[in-house]
Design an enzyme around this catalytic site. Structure first.
Site, PDB file in Angstrom:
ATOM      1  CD  GLU A 268      -3.959  -5.477   2.969  1.00  0.00           C
ATOM      2  OE1 GLU A 268      -4.838  -4.880   3.732  1.00  0.00           O
ATOM      3  OE2 GLU A 268      -2.777  -5.612   3.344  1.00  0.00           O
TER       4      GLU A 268
ATOM      5  CD  GLU B 159      -2.890  -0.944   1.903  1.00  0.00           C
ATOM      6  OE1 GLU B 159      -2.815  -0.487   3.426  1.00  0.00           O
ATOM      7  OE2 GLU B 159      -4.190  -2.159   2.412  1.00  0.00           O
TER       8      GLU B 159
HETATM    9  O1  IFM Z   1      -4.677  -3.701   8.693  1.00  0.00           O
HETATM   10  C1  IFM Z   1      -4.867  -3.256   8.342  1.00  0.00           C
HETATM   11  C2  IFM Z   1      -3.540  -3.122   6.894  1.00  0.00           C
HETATM   12  O2  IFM Z   1      -1.875  -2.938   7.683  1.00  0.00           O
HETATM   13  C3  IFM Z   1      -3.227  -2.425   5.806  1.00  0.00           C
HETATM   14  N1  IFM Z   1      -4.441  -2.980   5.112  1.00  0.00           N
HETATM   15  C4  IFM Z   1      -5.571  -1.933   5.548  1.00  0.00           C
HETATM   16  C5  IFM Z   1      -5.113  -2.797   6.590  1.00  0.00           C
HETATM   17  C6  IFM Z   1      -7.202  -2.293   7.501  1.00  0.00           C
HETATM   18  O3  IFM Z   1      -6.661  -0.952   7.731  1.00  0.00           O
END
Ligand code: IFM
Length: 434
Positions: free
Chosen positions: A351, A167
């Site tokens: 994710e 990210e």
């Molecule tokens: O917990 C985070 C993760 O570290 C990165 N993506 C989003 C998740 C939820 O906020």
């Protein structure tokens, strides 16, 4: 129960679950060095109750039990991250204990038939590098490439797939413009440089890993759909600016060798000299592209300096994080990413998941996952070359500035006793994957 099952997806489609090092391992253990998250969390007002990742879920000592849970649910893959400060506590000197840990973890995944999907950097920058400017300093990508060489020199032969950075928007914008994550800065020049350097780091690490003969290298981006608050040209333009900053900046950099004009209009004076020359490095060939998706934002224009926009509350039901539930955005991003950027390149949802205050009977999470899996299937039906779907997260963990309050896990963690208890969503996924 989920309304989808494994047989509804193409042959070989991977299902996985994800975590990250600082959020679960227990950073106090095993000789890991101080990180900028430790100092950020130790500064009052940055993190709920000042919580940090010192103990977290104690995964460092309990990883066998955690991997057993992943395997027992029927997942094919485990997306984990390697902590730079565990492997190189001062950002450059190797801590053999840290390397040994990831070696053991990798073998333990393979022993359970789990495919290791690694992320090299999920936000815990060694403090020594933060002290010399962190992601603002071009030296950091070069050090990161050394880290990539050391960690993948040890475990790279057994990875299913690797992405250098998790990210980049969070590493750059959230942390240097909005100030919500370490190092908690609010400065446009720092932001422009961090956003550029993190892509340089992505490119350098990819080059190093290719040099090690590694395959299946990718990148993981996070996306938020931007919906204009109304139909006025001003609101439409504000949403397009949000989209450019959040979603398009990194994709444009990696896949088109440029940055969006809506961002350049503010960043250009702040980017490091010769930034255009870095696109050959940034835009190296990739084998896949990962999308992290949770929500959308409703965006309105706002007077004031760039970006001259604000988030306004939307009407949709929300998760524990206060994030609107908008599965359509996942579908739209999958289609748009393939159409505008990646073509036939395999995509992964790296994710997707939600925070829920419901400790065990998390039917809201089941509904969230079900709706997003529908969106995924719709995208696949339209021809998007999607190869897998990874749920965030295996277990409740350290949710950064929100501390331990926001629970994203399929498995409940009692942060007093550290006992793990599978939730209803874990059981629903297990039934769907059987
Ligand atoms: O917990 C985070 C993760 O570290 C990165 N993506 C989003 C998740 C939820 O906020």
């Amino acid at each position: 129960m989920l309304t989808h099952s494994r047989s509804d997806f193409p042959d070989g489609f991977l299902f996985g679950t994800a975590t990250s090092a600082y959020q679960i391992e227990g950073h106090a253990f095993g000789g890991a060095g101080q990180t900028h998250w430790d100092s950020f969390a130790a500064t009052p007002g940055n993190v709920v109750r000042g919580e940090d990742g010192a103990r977290a879920c104690d995964h460092y000592h309990r990883y066998e039990e955690d991997l057993d849970l992943i395997a027992a649910a029927g997942f094919d893959a485990y997306r984990f991250s390697t902590s730079w400060a565990r492997v190189m506590p001062d950002g450059e000197t190797v801590n053999p204990e840290g390397l040994d840990f990831y070696d053991r973890l990798t073998d333990a995944m393979l022993a359970r038939g789990l495919k290791p999907m690694a992320t090299l950097y999920h936000w815990e920058l060694p403090q020594t590098l933060a002290d010399i400017g962190g992601w603002r300093n071009r030296e950091t990508p070069a050090r990161f490439a050394d880290f990539a060489s050391v960690i993948m020199g040890r475990i790279g032969d057994r990875m299913h797939s690797v992405a250098p950075i998790n990210e980049p928007w969070c590493v750059g914008y959230l942390s240097h413009f909005l100030g919500e994550h370490a190092p908690g800065m609010r400065d446009i020049r720092a932001t422009a440089r961090a956003m550029h350097h993190v892509l340089v780091a992505h490119g350098m690490a990819t080059e190093v890993m290719r040099g090690l003969g590694m395959q299946n290298l990718g990148a993981v981006f996070n996306f938020e759909w931007a919906t204009p608050s109304d139909n006025t040209p001003e609101a439409v333009e504000a949403a397009a600016r949000y989209d450019a900053i959040y979603n398009r900046f990194f994709l444009d950099g990696v896949f088109k060798g440029t940055y969006p004009r809506r961002v350049l209009e503010a960043f250009e004076p702040h980017l490091p000299t010769g930034w255009q020359d870095d696109f050959a490095l940034i835009g190296q060939r990739l084998d896949w592209c990962g999308l992290n998706y949770y929500t959308r934002k409703v965006i309105a224009p706002d007077p004031g300096p760039w970006p001259a926009l604000k988030e306004v509350e939307g009407p949709l039901p929300k998760t524990q994080m206060g994030w609107e539930i908008y599965p359509q955005g996942l579908h739209d991003f999958l289609v748009r990413t393939a159409e505008d950027y990646t073509g036939d390149l395999p995509l992964y949802v790296t994710e997707n998941g939600c925070a829920s205050a419901e400790p065990f009977e998390d039917t809201d999470r089941i509904a969230y996952l079900d709706a997003h899996l529908s969106a995924v299937r719709e995208a696949i039906a339209k021809g998007v070359p999607l190869s897998g779907y990874v749920v965030w997260s295996l277990m409740d963990n350290y949710e950064w500035a929100k501390g331990y309050e926001m629970r994203f896990g399929l498995v409940h963690v009692d942060f007093e006793t550290l006992q793990r208890t599978p939730k209803a969503s874990y059981r629903a996924l297990k039934a769907a994957l059987a």
